[in-house]
Design a protein around this motif. Sequence first.
Motif, mmCIF file in Angstrom:
data_model
loop_
_atom_site.group_PDB
_atom_site.id
_atom_site.type_symbol
_atom_site.label_atom_id
_atom_site.label_comp_id
_atom_site.label_asym_id
_atom_site.label_seq_id
_atom_site.Cartn_x
_atom_site.Cartn_y
_atom_site.Cartn_z
ATOM 1 N N GLU A 99 3.955 -5.735 2.507
ATOM 2 C CA GLU A 99 3.801 -4.848 1.358
ATOM 3 C C GLU A 99 3.318 -5.330 0.215
ATOM 4 N N ASN A 100 3.162 -6.701 -0.034
ATOM 5 C CA ASN A 100 2.616 -7.243 -1.271
ATOM 6 C C ASN A 100 1.444 -8.257 -0.868
ATOM 7 N N ARG B 4 -2.976 -6.344 -1.301
ATOM 8 C CA ARG B 4 -3.550 -5.049 -1.958
ATOM 9 C C ARG B 4 -4.623 -5.178 -2.958
#
Length: 467
Positions: A462-463, A466
């Motif tokens: 998720e992190n 990005r």
Amino acid sequence: MTDYSDLLKADNNQPAHMIRIVDAESFESWLSAQPQRVRAIVAAQKFAGKGYEHAIIPGDEPSDWSVVAGVANRSKLSSWCLAKLAETLPEGQYRLAEGMAGPAMLGWLTAQYRFDRYRRDDNAAGPRVLLTGEVAQIDATVRLAEAVALVRDLVNIPAGDMGPAQLEEEAAKVAESFGARFTVTKGDPLEQGFPMIHAVGRAAGKEFAPRLIELRWGDLKHPRVAIVGKGICFDSGGLDIKPSSAMRLMKKDMGGAAHALALARLIMGARLPVQLHVLIPAAENAVGANAFRPGDILRSRKGLTVEIGNTDAEGRLVLADALTLAGEDDPELVIDYATLTGAARVAVGPDLPALFTNDDALAAEMDAGGSEVDDPSWRLPLWDGYADMLKSDIADINNAGEGGFAGAITAALFLKRFVPDKAKWIHLDTFAWRPSPKPGRPKGGEALGLRAVFRLLEQRYENSGRK
């Protein structure tokens, strides 16, 4: 599909019935603080604060009533603790007196799932809408509910309406929704490139012809994740034909494919920074003059020769060719879902997918994630000592172990031969079916192991990466 976005809305002080939550520990203190009228009403409804129980408390006006509901632990709500309420309360809007529903929002939504493709229920209650101040969680919760509903819908549809061609159509819809690249291999290219998928499905005829369905999405700079789902749209057992009792539920043998598509929707909906490759070998294992036979030798995409010990062990054959292709892109993580063995159900029952993995840390992540989101699995060993059960006298490997022992393990060991050596791998032997209803989880097709894997992927990616 139910429009779950209409069932979970931001609380802007709209008119709504109040729900107060109690548990066995807090019930007596709550009850003692109530006026005699309320205590009498609670007693009349035989409400004692236990999980899945509730009582209606009338107010001064006919429309002015509230609810008191029991849960197992009011300080730690589960995904399903409010699901019974969402199934049984009258149509209308509700809010929790405590304010935060957290994971229980999912059960509120999934409890209102209806499979009405073939039968309309004119007596079905209207929507029960939950108002919440947890606005940031609404979209993610709705996406989870939609993914669960997708698995349920695809598994519940009979094989006559959910063959390989229809499964292809459903996969195309998912790809189109997120701008993913979509390809299908069938006919001569399938026979040449994926001979075991072709062999399993060739007897089903042109209308139900086998195919390999692929979906690719994401930035090529991101980590590669492959998801493979068994798509046997109906399994007669082939020439080793099943008895009718075992064939009755074989419309659900494409449950692995349903999970793969639902997981892909979650990944793309959350825009996880991964390079996603979804592979669904879709076929019907039918009986016909050109069906593959016990004793046949099939050559796999990998080049290994496979002796057919049992034509009813076909799922591992189609998965093997798909796993081989997945490995050709050097993914760092491979996940496969399959309704693969009855042995797994004997070992861990219908609620727990049997988990196999070649990485202990990955197993721990699955266990933690499954516990967090109320989607457990149970790890079984990839015990190499049983590999001898798959030996063949005339081929590289047999598709079915002899003796009937350790069926789920030997199936996983078969798949292991086709998994890329450097990749971390999760194999989930899931039932994809609920034989009896529970709050928020009706009888029929079910997502088992879906949310746990998605939670694992969120935690891993998720992190990272990005832009």
